[in-house]
Design a protein around this motif. Structure first.
Motif, PDB file in Angstrom:
ATOM      1  N   ALA A  53       0.830  -1.202   0.000  1.00  0.00           N
ATOM      2  CA  ALA A  53       0.000   0.000   0.000  1.00  0.00           C
ATOM      3  C   ALA A  53       0.866   1.254   0.000  1.00  0.00           C
ATOM      4  O   ALA A  53       0.579   2.226  -0.705  1.00  0.00           O
ATOM      5  N   VAL A  54       1.940   1.230   0.777  1.00  0.00           N
ATOM      6  CA  VAL A  54       2.837   2.392   0.873  1.00  0.00           C
ATOM      7  C   VAL A  54       3.530   2.663  -0.462  1.00  0.00           C
ATOM      8  O   VAL A  54       3.704   3.818  -0.855  1.00  0.00           O
ATOM      9  N   GLN A  88      12.490  -2.756  -1.705  1.00  0.00           N
ATOM     10  CA  GLN A  88      13.550  -1.745  -1.821  1.00  0.00           C
ATOM     11  C   GLN A  88      14.661  -2.245  -2.742  1.00  0.00           C
ATOM     12  O   GLN A  88      15.195  -1.502  -3.557  1.00  0.00           O
ATOM     13  N   GLU A  89      14.979  -3.529  -2.625  1.00  0.00           N
ATOM     14  CA  GLU A  89      16.013  -4.124  -3.472  1.00  0.00           C
ATOM     15  C   GLU A  89      15.568  -4.138  -4.940  1.00  0.00           C
ATOM     16  O   GLU A  89      16.363  -3.906  -5.843  1.00  0.00           O
ATOM     17  N   LEU A  90      14.278  -4.391  -5.138  1.00  0.00           N
ATOM     18  CA  LEU A  90      13.707  -4.451  -6.483  1.00  0.00           C
ATOM     19  C   LEU A  90      13.725  -3.087  -7.164  1.00  0.00           C
ATOM     20  O   LEU A  90      14.062  -2.973  -8.334  1.00  0.00           O
ATOM     21  N   ASN A  91      13.337  -2.052  -6.411  1.00  0.00           N
ATOM     22  CA  ASN A  91      13.277  -0.694  -6.954  1.00  0.00           C
ATOM     23  C   ASN A  91      13.769   0.282  -5.889  1.00  0.00           C
ATOM     24  O   ASN A  91      13.036   0.583  -4.947  1.00  0.00           O
ATOM     25  N   PRO A  92      14.978   0.821  -6.021  1.00  0.00           N
ATOM     26  CA  PRO A  92      15.524   1.723  -4.997  1.00  0.00           C
ATOM     27  C   PRO A  92      14.700   2.992  -4.762  1.00  0.00           C
ATOM     28  O   PRO A  92      14.810   3.607  -3.713  1.00  0.00           O
ATOM     29  N   MET A  94      11.652   3.058  -4.117  1.00  0.00           N
ATOM     30  CA  MET A  94      10.661   2.738  -3.082  1.00  0.00           C
ATOM     31  C   MET A  94      11.224   2.915  -1.680  1.00  0.00           C
ATOM     32  O   MET A  94      10.487   2.841  -0.704  1.00  0.00           O
ATOM     33  N   ARG A  95      12.509   3.154  -1.560  1.00  0.00           N
ATOM     34  CA  ARG A  95      13.150   3.253  -0.247  1.00  0.00           C
ATOM     35  C   ARG A  95      12.548   4.351   0.623  1.00  0.00           C
ATOM     36  O   ARG A  95      12.246   4.131   1.799  1.00  0.00           O
ATOM     37  N   LEU A  96      12.373   5.535   0.065  1.00  0.00           N
ATOM     38  CA  LEU A  96      11.905   6.677   0.854  1.00  0.00           C
ATOM     39  C   LEU A  96      10.514   6.446   1.457  1.00  0.00           C
ATOM     40  O   LEU A  96      10.345   6.626   2.673  1.00  0.00           O
ATOM     41  N   ARG A 100       9.890   6.058   5.491  1.00  0.00           N
ATOM     42  CA  ARG A 100       8.982   6.966   6.208  1.00  0.00           C
ATOM     43  C   ARG A 100       7.889   6.209   6.954  1.00  0.00           C
ATOM     44  O   ARG A 100       7.436   6.650   8.001  1.00  0.00           O
ATOM     45  N   ALA A 101       7.470   5.071   6.406  1.00  0.00           N
ATOM     46  CA  ALA A 101       6.449   4.250   7.060  1.00  0.00           C
ATOM     47  C   ALA A 101       7.045   3.394   8.174  1.00  0.00           C
ATOM     48  O   ALA A 101       6.317   2.716   8.900  1.00  0.00           O
ATOM     49  N   GLY A 102       8.385   3.397   8.303  1.00  0.00           N
ATOM     50  CA  GLY A 102       9.050   2.645   9.365  1.00  0.00           C
ATOM     51  C   GLY A 102       9.141   1.156   9.087  1.00  0.00           C
ATOM     52  O   GLY A 102       9.298   0.360  10.018  1.00  0.00           O
ATOM     53  N   LEU A 103       9.065   0.766   7.821  1.00  0.00           N
ATOM     54  CA  LEU A 103       9.061  -0.653   7.487  1.00  0.00           C
ATOM     55  C   LEU A 103      10.449  -1.225   7.236  1.00  0.00           C
ATOM     56  O   LEU A 103      10.620  -2.437   7.189  1.00  0.00           O
ATOM     57  N   LEU A 104      11.445  -0.381   7.061  1.00  0.00           N
ATOM     58  CA  LEU A 104      12.808  -0.868   6.810  1.00  0.00           C
ATOM     59  C   LEU A 104      13.620  -1.001   8.086  1.00  0.00           C
ATOM     60  O   LEU A 104      14.685  -1.610   8.091  1.00  0.00           O
TER      61      LEU A 104
END
Length: 130
Positions: A53-54, A88-92, A94-96, A100-104
């Protein structure tokens, strides 16, 4: 791109989730079982859907995961952590939003050990003055 597969590891307490993500239609398989069948409860579904969703990638990827250790709740959190790291590995890019959602961030909280001379980790034996 149809055969592109990304791997990541997620952790929480003593649970470890190994996650493989492939382009697909949103199926989630955990330990060779459907996620709903493995976890049994409904509460896990919004948690597992949050990374998608994020990043606005709902029903675009299939998840294959092996989970071991910990309880069901910690396993769900480890699975979410692994999915976020794989995205994040698939598409850098998506990192931000994931950060911000605290998922990493790996949640390092775990059970504190019991200390000698005490009843528990912090609880003391009852003290009697007389």
């Amino acid at each position: 791109m149809a055969s592109e597969q990304t791997y990541a590891t997620g952790r929480r307490k003593t649970a470890i989730a190994r996650v493989w993500i492939t382009p697909g239609n949103g199926k989630v398989a955990v330990n060779k079982m459907e996620a709903g069948e493995y976890f049994g409860n409904i509460y896990f579904e919004p948690k597992v859907a949050k990374p998608f969703a994020v990043t606005e990638t709902v029903d675009q990827y299939d998840i294959l995961a092996t989970v071991k250790g910990g309880g069901k709740s910690a396993q769900v959190d480890a699975l979410v952590h692994g999915i976020a790291r794989a995205l994040q590995e698939l598409n850098p890019e998506m990192r931000l939003p994931l950060k911000r959602a605290g998922l990493l961030t790996r949640d390092q909280r775990a059970k504190e050990r019991k200390k000698y001379g005490q009843r528990g980790a912090r609880a003391r034996f009852q003290f009697s003055k007389r």
